[in-house]
Scaffold this active site. Structure first.
Site, PDB file in Angstrom:
ATOM      1  N   HIS A  27       0.715  -1.241   0.136  1.00 24.45           N
ATOM      2  CA  HIS A  27      -0.028   0.141  -0.109  1.00 24.45           C
ATOM      3  C   HIS A  27       0.775   1.291  -0.126  1.00 24.45           C
ATOM      4  O   HIS A  27       1.375   1.618   1.084  1.00 24.45           O
ATOM      5  CB  HIS A  27      -1.062   0.126   1.424  1.00 24.45           C
ATOM      6  CG  HIS A  27      -1.977  -1.073   1.105  1.00 24.45           C
ATOM      7  ND1 HIS A  27      -3.005  -0.774   0.293  1.00 24.45           N
ATOM      8  CD2 HIS A  27      -2.190  -2.208   2.144  1.00 24.45           C
ATOM      9  CE1 HIS A  27      -3.690  -2.103   0.459  1.00 24.45           C
ATOM     10  NE2 HIS A  27      -3.280  -2.842   1.826  1.00 24.45           N
TER      11      HIS A  27
ATOM     12  N   HIS B 219      -1.009  -6.630  -5.033  1.00 24.94           N
ATOM     13  CA  HIS B 219      -1.205  -7.967  -4.394  1.00 24.94           C
ATOM     14  C   HIS B 219      -0.710  -9.021  -5.439  1.00 24.94           C
ATOM     15  O   HIS B 219      -0.761  -9.092  -6.127  1.00 24.94           O
ATOM     16  CB  HIS B 219      -2.687  -7.959  -4.105  1.00 24.94           C
ATOM     17  CG  HIS B 219      -3.119  -9.713  -3.714  1.00 24.94           C
ATOM     18  ND1 HIS B 219      -3.545 -10.360  -4.817  1.00 24.94           N
ATOM     19  CD2 HIS B 219      -3.016 -10.274  -2.829  1.00 24.94           C
ATOM     20  CE1 HIS B 219      -3.457 -11.780  -4.289  1.00 24.94           C
ATOM     21  NE2 HIS B 219      -3.243 -11.582  -2.947  1.00 24.94           N
TER      22      HIS B 219
ATOM     23  N   ASN C 201       0.249 -13.557  -4.861  1.00 23.62           N
ATOM     24  CA  ASN C 201       0.132 -14.684  -3.754  1.00 23.62           C
ATOM     25  C   ASN C 201       0.374 -15.936  -4.656  1.00 23.62           C
ATOM     26  O   ASN C 201      -0.327 -15.979  -5.820  1.00 23.62           O
ATOM     27  CB  ASN C 201      -1.367 -14.872  -3.220  1.00 23.62           C
ATOM     28  CG  ASN C 201      -1.402 -16.047  -2.152  1.00 23.62           C
ATOM     29  OD1 ASN C 201      -1.795 -16.978  -2.884  1.00 23.62           O
ATOM     30  ND2 ASN C 201      -1.332 -15.941  -0.999  1.00 23.62           N
TER      31      ASN C 201
ATOM     32  N   HIS D 219     -21.360  -7.412  -4.258  1.00 23.68           N
ATOM     33  CA  HIS D 219     -22.546  -6.602  -3.327  1.00 23.68           C
ATOM     34  C   HIS D 219     -22.410  -5.311  -3.883  1.00 23.68           C
ATOM     35  O   HIS D 219     -23.387  -4.275  -3.821  1.00 23.68           O
ATOM     36  CB  HIS D 219     -22.048  -6.584  -1.815  1.00 23.68           C
ATOM     37  CG  HIS D 219     -20.917  -6.099  -1.224  1.00 23.68           C
ATOM     38  ND1 HIS D 219     -19.676  -6.660  -1.617  1.00 23.68           N
ATOM     39  CD2 HIS D 219     -20.805  -4.871  -0.718  1.00 23.68           C
ATOM     40  CE1 HIS D 219     -18.500  -5.923  -1.234  1.00 23.68           C
ATOM     41  NE2 HIS D 219     -19.366  -4.876  -0.645  1.00 23.68           N
TER      42      HIS D 219
END
Length: 300
Positions: free
Chosen positions: A97, A107, A109, A172
């Site tokens: 960040h 990001h 991973n 959402h």
């Protein structure tokens, strides 16, 4: 577990990758130092968490390596491939960040898991800009396309790119978290071939991201831009706490909470019913960059 096994090879690689990524980030930051915490998991295994805070470029940078084993809760075990509840999992998680809203969050991973008779790799990397620059987005995607095209099936750039767009999506909110990258999971088959691909991904991470940091880190920004960054960081938090597989896996298997939640940004805001003004750079993020696009084929 023996270092000569496939699992042991993955552990060693992720540990060495952590060292290299931390070195690269410290240099780009201007000398910021990582705090290191080595930890043990009660059910078996442990990890090594490194966090840089309040650096010259990075407000918070986390690089975590874990090597854990034990038994999963029965309900969670039923959701994953393989028989039984016994598992091993090793991987590296990187979340950076920056302080400047002109430098995107990133990001990555990469992981290797075993459960019953199943063994698989997963991972990926995605970019979350606040004020996107076309050349930066194209560069990021081109690096990952180049990595994927060096490997045969089941590696498939188009599939992994679409998978990333679909995975890093806030249902959402009906909007993506950022501009994507690549994502893959449950890759099974020839260990050596798949491990070569994952190593190629890990080795390419700094090449995908640091040129963007170097281009943008010294550009001036306003308080208004900083506020928009903090607002968009709220979407990052929502995704990680509601949808992220790594977060859910760590919490469901008794991982170290401080390490699992290192991905969260240090300063965030939520604005009620925020709508960017038409024609602004904030609106451009929504209208141009948070839309599906084959960025690797675009012209800077």
């Amino acid at each position: 577990m023996s270092a000569d096994t496939p699992y042991g090879q993955a552990v060693r690689y992720f540990q060495s990758l952590q060292d290299r990524i931390c070195d690269g980030i410290s240099q780009a930051d201007g000398g910021g130092l990582f705090r290191e915490d080595s930890w043990r998991r009660e059910g078996g295994g442990g990890g090594r968490t490194r966090v840089l805070s309040d650096g010259g470029v990075f407000e918070k940078a986390g690089v975590n390596v874990s090597d854990v084993r034990g038994e999963m809760p029965e309900a969670f075990a039923a959701q994953l491939p393989g028989e039984g509840r016994d598992f091993t999992a090793t991987g590296i998680s990187v979340v950076l960040h920056p302080r400047s809203p002109l430098v995107p969050t990133v990001h990555a991973n990469f992981r290797y898991l075993t459960k019953g008779d199943k063994r698989w790799f997963g991972g990926g990397s995605d970019l979350t800009p606040y004020y996107a620059y076309r050349e930066d987005v194209i560069h990021f995607h081109r690096v990952w396309k180049q990595v994927c095209t060096r490997h045969g099936p089941p590696v498939d750039y188009r599939r992994f790119k679409i998978w990333c767009d679909e995975y890093f999506f806030l249902a959402h909110r009906n909007e993506p978290r950022g501009v994507g990258g690549i994502f893959f999971d449950y890759l099974e088959g020839d260990f050596d071939a798949l491990f070569a691909f994952v190593r190629d991904c890990g080795d390419a991470f700094l090449d995908a991201y640091l040129p963007i940091v170097c281009r943008r880190r010294d550009e001036p920004y306003t308080d208004q831009q900083r506020a928009f960054q903090e607002f968009r960081r709220g979407r990052y938090v929502e995704f990680n706490l509601l949808y992220d597989r790594g977060t859910m896996f760590g919490l469901k298997t008794g991982g170290r909470v401080e390490s699992i939640l290192m991905s969260l940004p240090p300063a965030v805001r939520w604005e009620y019913d925020y709508r960017p003004g038409p024609g602004t750079r904030e609106a451009e993020l929504y209208d141009v960059y948070l839309k599906p696009c084959d960025w690797a084929e675009e012209v800077p």
